[in-house]
Design a protein around this motif. Structure first.
Motif, PDB file in Angstrom:
ATOM      1  N   LEU A   1      -2.789   7.886   6.285  1.00 37.43           N
ATOM      2  CA  LEU A   1      -3.856   7.528   7.209  1.00 37.43           C
ATOM      3  C   LEU A   1      -3.567   6.194   7.915  1.00 37.43           C
ATOM      4  O   LEU A   1      -4.453   5.606   8.513  1.00 37.43           O
ATOM      5  CB  LEU A   1      -5.176   7.464   6.444  1.00 37.43           C
ATOM      6  CG  LEU A   1      -6.390   7.817   7.282  1.00 37.43           C
ATOM      7  CD1 LEU A   1      -6.322   9.247   7.737  1.00 37.43           C
ATOM      8  CD2 LEU A   1      -7.654   7.611   6.461  1.00 37.43           C
ATOM      9  N   ASP A   2      -2.322   5.742   7.782  1.00 35.31           N
ATOM     10  CA  ASP A   2      -1.894   4.623   8.624  1.00 35.31           C
ATOM     11  C   ASP A   2      -1.474   5.293   9.928  1.00 35.31           C
ATOM     12  O   ASP A   2      -0.291   5.546  10.177  1.00 35.31           O
ATOM     13  CB  ASP A   2      -0.729   3.882   7.964  1.00 35.31           C
ATOM     14  CG  ASP A   2      -0.337   2.637   8.749  1.00 35.31           C
ATOM     15  OD1 ASP A   2      -0.849   2.467   9.880  1.00 35.31           O
ATOM     16  OD2 ASP A   2       0.488   1.860   8.261  1.00 35.31           O
ATOM     17  N   LEU A   3      -2.501   5.637  10.730  1.00 34.50           N
ATOM     18  CA  LEU A   3      -2.302   6.614  11.803  1.00 34.50           C
ATOM     19  C   LEU A   3      -1.340   6.164  12.902  1.00 34.50           C
ATOM     20  O   LEU A   3      -0.700   6.975  13.539  1.00 34.50           O
ATOM     21  CB  LEU A   3      -3.656   7.004  12.405  1.00 34.50           C
ATOM     22  CG  LEU A   3      -4.562   7.775  11.432  1.00 34.50           C
ATOM     23  CD1 LEU A   3      -5.969   7.886  11.990  1.00 34.50           C
ATOM     24  CD2 LEU A   3      -4.011   9.154  11.125  1.00 34.50           C
TER      25      LEU A   3
ATOM     26  N   VAL B   1      -4.498   8.749  -0.544  1.00 37.33           N
ATOM     27  CA  VAL B   1      -4.549   8.386   0.875  1.00 37.33           C
ATOM     28  C   VAL B   1      -3.963   6.993   1.071  1.00 37.33           C
ATOM     29  O   VAL B   1      -4.445   6.020   0.483  1.00 37.33           O
ATOM     30  CB  VAL B   1      -6.008   8.407   1.399  1.00 37.33           C
ATOM     31  CG1 VAL B   1      -6.036   8.192   2.912  1.00 37.33           C
ATOM     32  CG2 VAL B   1      -6.701   9.721   1.040  1.00 37.33           C
ATOM     33  N   ASP B   2      -2.906   6.932   1.874  1.00 35.65           N
ATOM     34  CA  ASP B   2      -2.346   5.629   2.271  1.00 35.65           C
ATOM     35  C   ASP B   2      -3.091   5.193   3.537  1.00 35.65           C
ATOM     36  O   ASP B   2      -3.485   6.046   4.340  1.00 35.65           O
ATOM     37  CB  ASP B   2      -0.836   5.776   2.544  1.00 35.65           C
ATOM     38  CG  ASP B   2      -0.178   4.429   2.813  1.00 35.65           C
ATOM     39  OD1 ASP B   2      -0.759   3.392   2.456  1.00 35.65           O
ATOM     40  OD2 ASP B   2       0.935   4.420   3.395  1.00 35.65           O
ATOM     41  N   THR B   3      -3.291   3.910   3.703  1.00 36.15           N
ATOM     42  CA  THR B   3      -4.139   3.441   4.802  1.00 36.15           C
ATOM     43  C   THR B   3      -3.496   2.296   5.583  1.00 36.15           C
ATOM     44  O   THR B   3      -2.471   1.742   5.166  1.00 36.15           O
ATOM     45  CB  THR B   3      -5.486   2.936   4.255  1.00 36.15           C
ATOM     46  OG1 THR B   3      -5.210   1.819   3.400  1.00 36.15           O
ATOM     47  CG2 THR B   3      -6.224   4.004   3.480  1.00 36.15           C
TER      48      THR B   3
ATOM     49  N   LYS C   1       0.837  -1.218   0.000  1.00 37.76           N
ATOM     50  CA  LYS C   1       0.000   0.000   0.000  1.00 37.76           C
ATOM     51  C   LYS C   1       0.866   1.259   0.000  1.00 37.76           C
ATOM     52  O   LYS C   1       0.645   2.173  -0.779  1.00 37.76           O
ATOM     53  CB  LYS C   1      -0.902   0.035   1.252  1.00 37.76           C
ATOM     54  CG  LYS C   1      -1.923  -1.058   1.309  1.00 37.76           C
ATOM     55  CD  LYS C   1      -2.801  -0.935   2.551  1.00 37.76           C
ATOM     56  CE  LYS C   1      -2.086  -1.271   3.844  1.00 37.76           C
ATOM     57  NZ  LYS C   1      -1.616  -2.660   3.978  1.00 37.76           N
ATOM     58  N   THR C   2       1.836   1.273   0.915  1.00 45.08           N
ATOM     59  CA  THR C   2       2.625   2.498   1.055  1.00 45.08           C
ATOM     60  C   THR C   2       3.537   2.703  -0.160  1.00 45.08           C
ATOM     61  O   THR C   2       3.700   3.825  -0.641  1.00 45.08           O
ATOM     62  CB  THR C   2       3.430   2.459   2.383  1.00 45.08           C
ATOM     63  OG1 THR C   2       2.492   2.198   3.431  1.00 45.08           O
ATOM     64  CG2 THR C   2       4.106   3.770   2.649  1.00 45.08           C
ATOM     65  N   VAL C   3       4.089   1.614  -0.677  1.00 42.00           N
ATOM     66  CA  VAL C   3       4.907   1.725  -1.898  1.00 42.00           C
ATOM     67  C   VAL C   3       4.038   2.289  -3.027  1.00 42.00           C
ATOM     68  O   VAL C   3       4.425   3.205  -3.748  1.00 42.00           O
ATOM     69  CB  VAL C   3       5.493   0.340  -2.295  1.00 42.00           C
ATOM     70  CG1 VAL C   3       5.979   0.327  -3.731  1.00 42.00           C
ATOM     71  CG2 VAL C   3       6.620  -0.037  -1.349  1.00 42.00           C
TER      72      VAL C   3
ATOM     73  N   GLY D   1       2.363   4.789  10.353  1.00 44.03           N
ATOM     74  CA  GLY D   1       2.557   5.287   8.991  1.00 44.03           C
ATOM     75  C   GLY D   1       4.021   5.496   8.659  1.00 44.03           C
ATOM     76  O   GLY D   1       4.781   5.994   9.481  1.00 44.03           O
ATOM     77  N   ASP D   2       4.408   5.093   7.442  1.00 42.26           N
ATOM     78  CA  ASP D   2       5.807   5.272   7.060  1.00 42.26           C
ATOM     79  C   ASP D   2       5.966   5.911   5.680  1.00 42.26           C
ATOM     80  O   ASP D   2       7.001   5.778   5.031  1.00 42.26           O
ATOM     81  CB  ASP D   2       6.587   3.944   7.154  1.00 42.26           C
ATOM     82  CG  ASP D   2       5.773   2.765   6.668  1.00 42.26           C
ATOM     83  OD1 ASP D   2       4.821   3.000   5.901  1.00 42.26           O
ATOM     84  OD2 ASP D   2       6.068   1.616   7.039  1.00 42.26           O
ATOM     85  N   ALA D   3       4.919   6.614   5.259  1.00 46.44           N
ATOM     86  CA  ALA D   3       4.988   7.256   3.933  1.00 46.44           C
ATOM     87  C   ALA D   3       6.110   8.294   3.893  1.00 46.44           C
ATOM     88  O   ALA D   3       6.855   8.360   2.906  1.00 46.44           O
ATOM     89  CB  ALA D   3       3.642   7.899   3.601  1.00 46.44           C
TER      90      ALA D   3
HETATM   91 MG   LIG Z   1       1.995   0.822   4.789  1.00 50.82          MG
END
Ligand SMILES: [Mg+2]
Ligand SMILES: Nc1ncnc2c1ncn2[C@@H]1O[C@H](COP(=O)(O)OP(=O)(O)OP(=O)(O)O)[C@@H](O)[C@H]1O
Length: 400
Positions: A181-183, A262-264, A157-159, A186-188
């Motif tokens: 939103l990986d609250l 939005v990353d989740t 997801k984040t990639v 999160g590692d974006a």
């Molecule tokens: Mg992720």
């Protein structure tokens, strides 16, 4: 200047860039009764203040680039949301083709009759106004919310979110926000190599009403032109990002960004539900393994219960070329849906992740980067087709 006799409101225009014949055109426009040339700057940075605060109706940008000047358009878009027209003294097929897929209103090849240029500017500002009227109240934009989700951890997801957002900003010239939103974990920001001073937590606990200006003060800018609103630094701060706060944040973001990626995390928590309510495209990440497929089927059922429209769901098959005894068509059979995008597995991805540099920038021509760039292009295709009907290329006058 004496009072204008023209009945029509003059178009407030700013000119940027340079190319052969542009100076002459600029002079003609400056004395044209329908145009108010607010100013000009050969480099975008020099015109930043006027672009941002000039209440402009349109920007006319001259380029010497034979290909689509995505960086130049991105630089303008950082300051101005009004229609942009490109002029060039020679244009490659590539320039024209890429312009069609961007949010540029028109491409004019010089030389041109000044009346033709004024007509194109008028036309662009008219459709711009109509757009604003159709958009959210108070804002000229109505950004697209693209949510990247998977019910399983580690599917990419984040990639996908970080690279897709980077591609939207850098290669599509869109004003893009990446919202993490990986609250809790999160590692974006880390994947993008940015060190944020502020996060979504600081934004939601700050006093006062949220508006576009306030939001701008909490985002961190990446070298690609992308804006990032990172996840809280501490997991315990996540709970302060409530459904209501997030709903308002997305509404505000829509007014000032073309696209919000939005990353989740792999859960349907409150803020995720608030996001789904506003999501235009849901990219559901899948991989070639049975547990992920099982969870994805469950997630599709949950989405159905939430009345999320199936037409907004796109299945993305990550690591699509892995040799693991399962084929993409088996995924389609199991999910009862077509795979819309395939992203291959590539060693360049973990390398890029560890260096904090998105693979679409680190290895632009790798297959994985091409796949994500074409996903970014595809995101804008449907509305583009409509816009494309209104847009045209204006060839140069014959020099003969
Ligand atoms: Mg992720
Ligand atoms: N297409 C790919 N090719 C090679 N490696 C990949 C690919 N996609 C993801 N990865 C690797 O898988 C790891 C997990 O990806 P990512 O962090 O994006 O997953 P995630 O779904 O966001 O996980 P989480 O649920 O923990 O947030 C990454 O560190 C990355 O190196």
């Amino acid at each position: 200047m004496p009072g204008t006799e023209t009945q029509r409101e003059r178009v407030r225009l700013f000119a940027t860039g340079s190319c052969e014949g542009f100076e002459k055109l600029r002079d003609s426009l400056a004395s044209h009764p329908e145009i108010e040339l607010v100013g000009a700057s050969t480099d975008v940075a020099g015109g930043a203040a006027a672009l941002a605060g000039g209440h402009l109706d349109a920007v006319l940008h001259a380029t010497r680039s034979a290909t689509f000047p995505a960086d130049e358009i991105t630089a303008i878009r950082e300051h101005a949301s009004c229609p942009i027209l490109i002029v060039a003294s020679s244009g490659s097929a590539g320039l024209l083709e890429q312009a069609l897929d961007s949010d540029v209103s028109d491409v004019l090849l010089l030389p041109q009759l000044v009346e033709n240029v004024v007509f194109a500017i008028r036309k662009a500002t008219h459709s711009g106004r109509r757009h604003a009227a159709n958009g959210a109240a108070g804002g000229g934009r109505h950004g697209k919310i693209v949510t990247v989700f998977s019910p399983k951890g580690g599917t990419g997801k984040t990639v996908t979110a970080t690279n897709l957002a980077t591609a939207c900003a850098k290669f599509e010239g869109r004003k893009t926000l990446l919202l993490d939103l990986d609250l809790q974990f999160g590692d974006a920001a880390i994947m993008l190599g940015v060190e944020p001073e502020k996060t979504i937590y600081d934004l939601v606990v700050a006093p006062g009403e949220l508006d576009s200006e306030k939001l701008a003060g909490y985002t961190t800018k990446h070298a690609s032109g992308l804006y990032v609103l990172p996840a809280p630094l501490r997991p315990e701060d996540a709970e302060l990002v409530t459904e209501a706060k997030l709903g308002r944040l997305l509404e505000v973001a829509r007014e000032s960004f073309d696209v919000i990626v939005v990353d989740t995390s792999p859960f349907f928590h409150g803020p995720m539900l608030a996001t789904l309510d506003r999501t235009d495209e849901l990219l559901l990440l899948c991989s070639l393994d049975v547990p992920t497929l099982k969870n994805l089927r469950l997630a599709l059922q949950t989405l159905d219960l939430l009345s999320f429209p199936k037409s907004r769901v796109r299945i993305v098959l990550n690591r699509s070329n892995s040799k693991v005894g399962m084929k993409p068509n088996e995924v389609e059979g199991a999910l009862g849906m077509k795979v819309r995008f395939e992203v291959p597995s590539d060693r360049a991805v973990p390398l890029a992740v560890n260096r904090g540099n998105p693979v679409v920038l680190a290895e632009e021509s790798a297959d994985v980067s091409r796949a994500i760039k074409s996903m970014a292009k595809e995101l804008f295709r449907a509305p583009k087709e409509e816009q494309g009907k209104k847009r045209r290329f204006i060839p140069a006058l014959s020099r003969a």
